[in-house]
Design an enzyme around this catalytic site. Sequence first.
Site, PDB file in Angstrom:
ATOM      1  N   HIS A 169      27.006 -27.341 -29.080  1.00  0.00           N
ATOM      2  CA  HIS A 169      26.486 -25.982 -28.882  1.00  0.00           C
ATOM      3  C   HIS A 169      25.321 -25.923 -27.907  1.00  0.00           C
ATOM      4  O   HIS A 169      24.914 -24.848 -27.480  1.00  0.00           O
ATOM      5  CB  HIS A 169      25.995 -25.412 -30.222  1.00  0.00           C
ATOM      6  CG  HIS A 169      26.973 -25.505 -31.337  1.00  0.00           C
ATOM      7  ND1 HIS A 169      27.125 -26.633 -32.096  1.00  0.00           N
ATOM      8  CD2 HIS A 169      27.857 -24.608 -31.817  1.00  0.00           C
ATOM      9  CE1 HIS A 169      28.058 -26.426 -33.001  1.00  0.00           C
ATOM     10  NE2 HIS A 169      28.518 -25.210 -32.856  1.00  0.00           N
ATOM     11  N   HIS A 198      23.611 -34.498 -25.751  1.00  0.00           N
ATOM     12  CA  HIS A 198      22.228 -34.343 -26.214  1.00  0.00           C
ATOM     13  C   HIS A 198      21.204 -34.905 -25.226  1.00  0.00           C
ATOM     14  O   HIS A 198      20.005 -34.866 -25.495  1.00  0.00           O
ATOM     15  CB  HIS A 198      22.014 -34.975 -27.594  1.00  0.00           C
ATOM     16  CG  HIS A 198      22.658 -34.205 -28.704  1.00  0.00           C
ATOM     17  ND1 HIS A 198      22.488 -34.538 -30.033  1.00  0.00           N
ATOM     18  CD2 HIS A 198      23.480 -33.122 -28.703  1.00  0.00           C
ATOM     19  CE1 HIS A 198      23.180 -33.694 -30.796  1.00  0.00           C
ATOM     20  NE2 HIS A 198      23.788 -32.834 -29.998  1.00  0.00           N
TER      21      HIS A 198
END
Length: 437
Positions: A169, A198
Amino acid sequence: MKKITFIGAGSFGFTRALVRDILSFPALSNSHICLMDINQERLDYIEKACKKIAAAGSYPAKITATTNRAEALDGADGVVITVLQGGPQVFRTDIEIPKKYGIDTNVGDTRGPSGIFRFLRTAPLLLEICRDIEKHCPKAIVLNYTNPMAMLCRAMQEQTNLTLSGLCHSVQGTAEMLAFFIGADPADVTYLCAGINHQAFYLNFKVNGEDAYPRIREAMSRPEILNMEQVRNEMFKHLDYYPTESSGHNSEYNAWFRKRPDLIEKYCTHGTGWNPGAYAFILNEYLEREDSWKDEILEWLEDDEEDIERGGEYAAYIFNAVFGDRTPFEFNGNVRNFGLIDNLPQGCCVEVPVLASAAGLRPIHAGALPPQIALLTSVSAQIEELAVQGYLERDKRKVFQAVLFDPLTAAVASMQEIQDMVDEMFAANKDYLADYT
């Protein structure tokens, strides 16, 4: 009627939002949504929730639920994987054992000792799921949401021939946040984002075709913006490119923010964002939800109103692009690096733009990362490569050496302390990792 199967459907909030998004596409509104979970109680609740969504939108969808994975996968066109191997009581050892050795962990689901042991526990299950997909729906589009994303996708993509990508997300979420920082309409934003999961960075960020980085730098002069994401804003100030993942996550991927109590106090405690970086942030949420998850679900089910407006989950748009109305959709996905990022290791798992269309999923060449970004992400990518080798070979030594080079771990612990910690973590995971030598 297309069949979309959720493996690990008991993740109530996520499954509910994604089913809402899928059914909002006219070409997918009559899909067969098949929900699979090993927890019958959670499965019953999510089945009720999905039927409520279908009724609210007057969608002619078919909603079924099963605890049988083969039945769920049979004939599926799309598969979403969102599972958690081991509950909070084993996950807490990923956080609490490193803390004894000075490694202060915020989330612990991606890299470092916590992320590596989560990967070692989870990889066998995900590969079992992949083998079932190969048997029952080998042409399905497979989308993984389970962390640690990079290591799991790397293992699955090496060991199978499935059309598979990992989704997160953070890319679209951070783009919306940066638009908010500068008062821009997210619809006017375009960007090129690449790196590893990430630890991806916006290589460019534009509003109406113009470079918006000067506006973002100017926004940093406002305390309410600077303090919202202290770690990420600090990284942007010094590395010149904005990272995608939250401050809490980013604080544990390097040696700059969590190696001393005063640094944790300065950068990881007082931010106004969702996750500034408190110790054991996600573990504490897990433990709290053990007792409260049912109350939240019952409250939602009893609410007479249901918002069916489409959200921003990539998976729904990808399925629509491949086998819905076939409108092409570009997203950031996790795939192996074969000619995608020039200065990261060949074959490692990278996060780059991917085009979804009737032809399937096509990763897009992103070029070279800026040297300082390549240096940062290459260290993590090489550690992940070594951890995956350790898993595939069931080699404790390679697992230890992967942990040994984690930047935060190396900043606070000696080599022997790291060896002792890894031995202790293997012992805590003996029910999952008994075959390592």
